[in-house]
Design a protein around this motif. Structure first.
Motif, PDB file in Angstrom:
ATOM      1  N   UNK A 247       0.814  -0.971   0.189  1.00 10.70           N
ATOM      2  CA  UNK A 247       0.361  -0.156  -0.158  1.00 10.70           C
ATOM      3  C   UNK A 247       0.394   1.429  -0.021  1.00 10.70           C
ATOM      4  N   UNK A 248       2.157   1.400   0.728  1.00  9.24           N
ATOM      5  CA  UNK A 248       2.564   2.418   1.029  1.00  9.24           C
ATOM      6  C   UNK A 248       2.946   3.129  -1.013  1.00  9.24           C
ATOM      7  N   UNK A 249       3.549   1.688  -1.064  1.00  7.63           N
ATOM      8  CA  UNK A 249       4.094   2.019  -2.747  1.00  7.63           C
ATOM      9  C   UNK A 249       3.190   2.596  -3.419  1.00  7.63           C
ATOM     10  N   UNK A 250       1.900   2.178  -3.653  1.00  9.09           N
ATOM     11  CA  UNK A 250       1.088   2.954  -4.183  1.00  9.09           C
ATOM     12  C   UNK A 250       0.848   4.353  -3.764  1.00  9.09           C
ATOM     13  N   UNK A 251       0.878   4.146  -2.578  1.00  8.29           N
ATOM     14  CA  UNK A 251       0.304   5.608  -2.425  1.00  8.29           C
ATOM     15  C   UNK A 251       0.764   6.473  -2.556  1.00  8.29           C
ATOM     16  N   UNK A 252       2.589   6.323  -2.721  1.00  7.91           N
ATOM     17  CA  UNK A 252       3.579   7.281  -3.378  1.00  7.91           C
ATOM     18  C   UNK A 252       3.031   7.821  -4.512  1.00  7.91           C
ATOM     19  N   UNK A 253       3.124   6.551  -5.365  1.00  8.34           N
ATOM     20  CA  UNK A 253       2.577   7.041  -6.444  1.00  8.34           C
ATOM     21  C   UNK A 253       1.077   8.211  -6.997  1.00  8.34           C
ATOM     22  N   UNK A 254       0.086   7.351  -6.065  1.00  5.99           N
ATOM     23  CA  UNK A 254      -0.588   8.439  -5.667  1.00  5.99           C
ATOM     24  C   UNK A 254      -0.502   9.675  -5.731  1.00  5.99           C
ATOM     25  N   UNK A 255       0.135  10.202  -4.764  1.00  3.68           N
ATOM     26  CA  UNK A 255       0.908  11.440  -3.791  1.00  3.68           C
ATOM     27  C   UNK A 255       1.871  11.972  -5.400  1.00  3.68           C
ATOM     28  N   UNK A 256       2.108  11.310  -6.363  1.00  2.86           N
ATOM     29  CA  UNK A 256       3.191  11.589  -6.919  1.00  2.86           C
ATOM     30  C   UNK A 256       2.242  12.518  -8.231  1.00  2.86           C
ATOM     31  N   UNK A 257       1.259  11.870  -8.341  1.00  5.87           N
ATOM     32  CA  UNK A 257      -0.073  11.900  -9.218  1.00  5.87           C
ATOM     33  C   UNK A 257      -0.765  13.431  -9.321  1.00  5.87           C
ATOM     34  N   UNK A 258      -0.754  12.740  -7.884  1.00  5.89           N
ATOM     35  CA  UNK A 258      -1.944  14.626  -7.269  1.00  5.89           C
ATOM     36  C   UNK A 258      -0.916  15.799  -7.045  1.00  5.89           C
ATOM     37  N   UNK A 259       0.231  15.341  -7.045  1.00  8.33           N
ATOM     38  CA  UNK A 259       2.036  16.588  -6.586  1.00  8.33           C
ATOM     39  C   UNK A 259       1.789  17.110  -8.656  1.00  8.33           C
ATOM     40  N   UNK A 260       1.445  16.447  -9.104  1.00 10.08           N
ATOM     41  CA  UNK A 260       1.469  16.390 -10.681  1.00 10.08           C
ATOM     42  C   UNK A 260       0.604  16.964 -11.848  1.00 10.08           C
ATOM     43  N   UNK A 261       0.073  16.669 -10.638  1.00  7.87           N
ATOM     44  CA  UNK A 261      -1.715  16.403 -12.102  1.00  7.87           C
ATOM     45  C   UNK A 261      -2.346  15.317 -12.535  1.00  7.87           C
TER      46      UNK A 261
END
Length: 559
Positions: free
Chosen positions: A430-444
């Motif tokens: 879950x932490x890896x997928x959350x890191x990916x979602x966080x990056x998606x949020x950061x860069x739209x």
């Protein structure tokens, strides 16, 4: 050729030793006190050689002195070899204390478990009446060897005169097994109790994570020692009650309880968690004032505390001033620099670590890769990651892959990060997928976030943080229908967003804040200032676009 363990001598019954006073002359008495003054096995071996040359080794007292000193200096093997020599010496008989020291030596190393059991057999066969102290050492040996409490109970029941140490040893056995019920039952029926008995029970509750019971037990204790206070402070820190831990420490000092390195290390950890710089400085001053031993563990805690409290340069000064650096001290310094986004310095320090001859470990690479991620050093991070197994023999774990996903994501390389997650040899958590979602949020990159939603919610359907993260992702793109849908899912699961908590130190006092909380005595002034700050953010150029959406999303959680 040295054997794996000393050969156990053939059985010879014990007799009362011939009357010989080790202090018949002042010179002899002084000679026999030399082993206890030795600071390391090398010095002790020299004294042993001196004993042999000067014919001092002619009494059981002399043998006992050497056996005990070899054990306490960290050389139990030599202690047991010396016992074998004594046992085979027809002119000197072991006395009533000899096996006490021998069993203590056996307890120091798992290699000598068989030897210790043979000592037990010798005691059982002998008609010599061994003192309670020797039977206590036997119980301690079995306890440290991993024997269960039933075995200790059998020894205790066979003793003629068990004392409080005997009962404490059995109690410790139940505690180490995690048998709370048996330990409490034994404590209630013990004929003798002392501060060690109470502290053993305190440790049991603390290790079980029962903070309320630990606190109640601590308050009931008729007497407390340094270990009792340290245990209670450690229990508070493990429970997240950092302010209570620091309060207990001040009480401990006020009543004159001594300090040890373990307690101070634990307290500095609390200061680091709270960001309590002034209290951390005060503890540092106590270390200097009391001239306490400044070992690598204590140095590491100071470096970690100063780094997490914002004093990274002070942390670096302490790090540079300590000479006997272990890998965990290097890791603390690397982690502190990473936290302050000083990635270039981390890479330079990592290079110095490798040049020093100390081998980096898994934690070292987590610190370095995290620094590369926070400093945007993509090429350096990827190079170090690829060198982990090839050059250092360390296979990357899920945490290292998480750092690389975060590294790529923060740099805007979302597709590369997603590809790594899909192709990595370890199943993504879950932490890896959350890191990916966080990056998606950061860069739209909302489209990739939508793909990840199902995977993330299937992995951790009851983690409230997942729903908050996805909701904020959609809010950034003003996709309010998706925000409502995610929150509806969260509500259907019966989940609520855990309020954020933060703390700040002002004039030596710790102030804790929880989102939406109105209990602070200055809450009116605090919220008035927060409202002004929010208005200022919303009126800025950035606030006119995505920050408005994010602010609305954040505020909605507490409405």
């Amino acid at each position: 050729m040295l054997l794996h363990h000393p050969p156990f001598p053939h059985f010879r019954d014990y007799k009362s030793p011939p009357s010989a006073s080790p202090s018949s002359t002042p010179r002899l008495h002084y000679s026999l006190s030399l082993p206890s003054l030795c600071e390391n096995p090398k010095e002790l071996a020299q004294v042993h050689s001196l004993f042999l040359k000067s014919s001092v080794l002619t009494t059981s007292f002399a043998y006992n002195s050497l056996i005990r000193s070899y054990t306490t200096s960290g050389d139990p093997r030599s202690a047991l070899i010396l016992f074998c020599e004594l046992h085979l010496n027809p002119d000197v008989h072991p006395d009533r204390f000899t096996l006490t020291f021998v069993l203590n030596a056996c307890a120091r190393c798992s290699t000598f478990v068989r030897f210790g059991k043979q000592v037990h057999a010798l005691m059982a066969k002998s008609q010599f009446e061994f003192p309670t102290q020797t039977w206590n050492s036997l119980m301690s040996f079995y306890l440290k060897s991993g024997a269960d409490a039933a075995h200790l109970s059998w020894i205790l029941n066979g003793m003629k005169n068990p004392d409080v140490v005997s009962w404490n040893c059995l109690l410790d056995g139940y505690v180490k097994m995690g048998d709370l019920i048996s330990a409490k039952r034994l404590f209630d029926k013990m004929p003798y109790r002392n501060v060690v008995s109470w502290t053993t029970m305190l440790t049991m509750f603390a290790n079980a994570g029962l903070i309320d019971e630990t606190r109640r037990w601590f308050e009931q204790m008729p007497q407390r020692n340094m270990v009792s206070w340290s245990t209670m402070i450690g229990a508070c820190i493990r429970a997240g009650n950092y302010s209570e831990a620091l309060t207990l420490f001040r009480e401990m000092l006020d009543i004159g309880v001594g300090l040890d390195e373990i307690t101070l290390t634990t307290l500095l950890s609390a200061c680091a968690r709270l960001g309590a710089l002034e209290q951390g400085r005060w503890i540092h001053a106590q270390i200097d004032k009391r001239k306490l031993k400044f070992d690598c563990h204590l140095c590491t805690s100071l470096v970690d505390m100063y780094a997490k409290c914002g004093e990274i340069d002070r942390a670096y000064d302490i790090f540079r001033g300590f000479h006997d650096k272990k890998v965990f001290l290097w890791n603390a310094m690397l982690g502190g620099l990473a936290m302050h986004s000083r990635g270039k310095e981390v890479i330079l320090l990592f290079s110095k670590l490798c040049d020093s001859g100390i081998k980096p470990n898994e934690i070292t690479f987590i610190c370095v890769l995290s620094a590369c991620s926070h400093s945007g050093l993509v090429d350096d991070g990827l190079h170090i990651f690829s060198a982990m197994e090839k050059d250092y023999g360390i296979k990357p774990t899920i945490v290292h892959y998480r750092c690389i996903v975060d590294l790529l994501g923060r740099a805007g390389l979302i597709d590369e990060a997603k590809k790594l997650v899909e192709e990595m040899p370890i199943s993504a958590d879950g932490d890896i997928w959350r890191a990916l979602v966080g990056a998606c949020k950061l860069h739209g990159k909302t489209d990739i976030g939508v793909e990840v939603e199902k995977i993330l919610l299937d992995l951790d359907p009851f983690d409230d943080g997942n729903y908050v993260l996805l909701s904020n992702l959609y809010a950034r793109d003003s996709r309010w229908k998706d925000v409502a849908r995610v929150r509806r899912k969260m509500k259907d699961k019966g989940l609520q967003k855990l309020p954020g908590c933060s703390s700040i130190e002002v004039h030596g006092s710790i102030h804790e804040f929880i989102a939406g909380d109105l209990s602070h005595p200055s809450n009116v002034e605090i919220y008035s200032l927060l409202n002004k700050l929010s208005e200022h953010i919303l009126m800025s150029d950035e606030g006119m676009n995505h920050n408005i959406s994010q602010h609305q999303a954040d505020m909605a959680w507490y409405m």
